[in-house]
Design an enzyme around this catalytic site. Sequence first.
Site, mmCIF file in Angstrom:
data_model
loop_
_atom_site.group_PDB
_atom_site.id
_atom_site.type_symbol
_atom_site.label_atom_id
_atom_site.label_comp_id
_atom_site.label_asym_id
_atom_site.label_seq_id
_atom_site.Cartn_x
_atom_site.Cartn_y
_atom_site.Cartn_z
ATOM 1 N N ASP A 10 0.882 -1.168 0.000
ATOM 2 C CA ASP A 10 0.000 0.000 0.000
ATOM 3 C C ASP A 10 0.922 1.221 0.000
ATOM 4 O O ASP A 10 1.409 1.643 1.046
ATOM 5 C CB ASP A 10 -0.890 -0.008 1.241
ATOM 6 C CG ASP A 10 -1.779 1.226 1.317
ATOM 7 O OD1 ASP A 10 -2.224 1.711 0.259
ATOM 8 O OD2 ASP A 10 -2.014 1.718 2.445
ATOM 9 N N GLU A 81 -1.291 -1.520 -4.795
ATOM 10 C CA GLU A 81 -2.525 -0.770 -4.974
ATOM 11 C C GLU A 81 -2.292 0.376 -5.944
ATOM 12 O O GLU A 81 -1.292 1.084 -5.866
ATOM 13 C CB GLU A 81 -3.018 -0.230 -3.626
ATOM 14 C CG GLU A 81 -4.413 0.351 -3.705
ATOM 15 C CD GLU A 81 -4.981 0.667 -2.336
ATOM 16 O OE1 GLU A 81 -5.429 1.817 -2.161
ATOM 17 O OE2 GLU A 81 -5.011 -0.222 -1.475
ATOM 18 N N ASP A 153 -2.538 0.775 7.410
ATOM 19 C CA ASP A 153 -1.638 0.647 6.267
ATOM 20 C C ASP A 153 -1.220 -0.809 6.037
ATOM 21 O O ASP A 153 -1.163 -1.273 4.906
ATOM 22 C CB ASP A 153 -0.397 1.535 6.460
ATOM 23 C CG ASP A 153 -0.775 3.008 6.526
ATOM 24 O OD1 ASP A 153 -1.282 3.525 5.515
ATOM 25 O OD2 ASP A 153 -0.586 3.625 7.587
#
Length: 187
Positions: A10, A81, A153
């Site tokens: 991420d 992502e 996260d």
Amino acid sequence: MNSIRILGIDPGLRITGFGVIESQDNKLSYVTSGVIKTASAKKNPVEGEDDREELPARLKVILEGLFEVIDTYQPTQVAVEKVFVNVNPQSTLLLGQARGAAISAAVIRNLIVAEYTALQVKQSVVGNGHAQKEQVQEMVKRLLNLPATPSPDSADALACAICHAHGGQGLGKLATAGFRVKNGRLV
């Protein structure tokens, strides 16, 4: 026995989450997760200002941190992502550079990289593309049988890895590379 080790990332310029899972015969198991934090020299930074000044140093921290994760846990594939378009174009560009550092770390280590939108990840993990962060955290905890709820996260990174393990978007083994996905559907 078909086993793959997946590193989910991420990306973020201040905090990059990572999570490593193993997928064997459709069974997921947790390996590790955490965050890579890039320090800011300024006490009270103006949004975007310190990022431009310290950008190369921050990107280096992300790159080196991911090299360490890759070298330590030996993933075979990476799921990252995708960047969404933000209201602030400058923030979007900076986030894109953090994402580029993450992808570069994987590519330099000769790993396969797949990319998923936040909508795809949430749809795959929670069943709702518009799920809240807390819902993602809870489902990651349940799917990986974790004793505690991971940080936002770390949970997002683990969710990205889970999405990849599920074939992305719950489409099984159907590859989505080269196709556009809109509202959770191939178009």
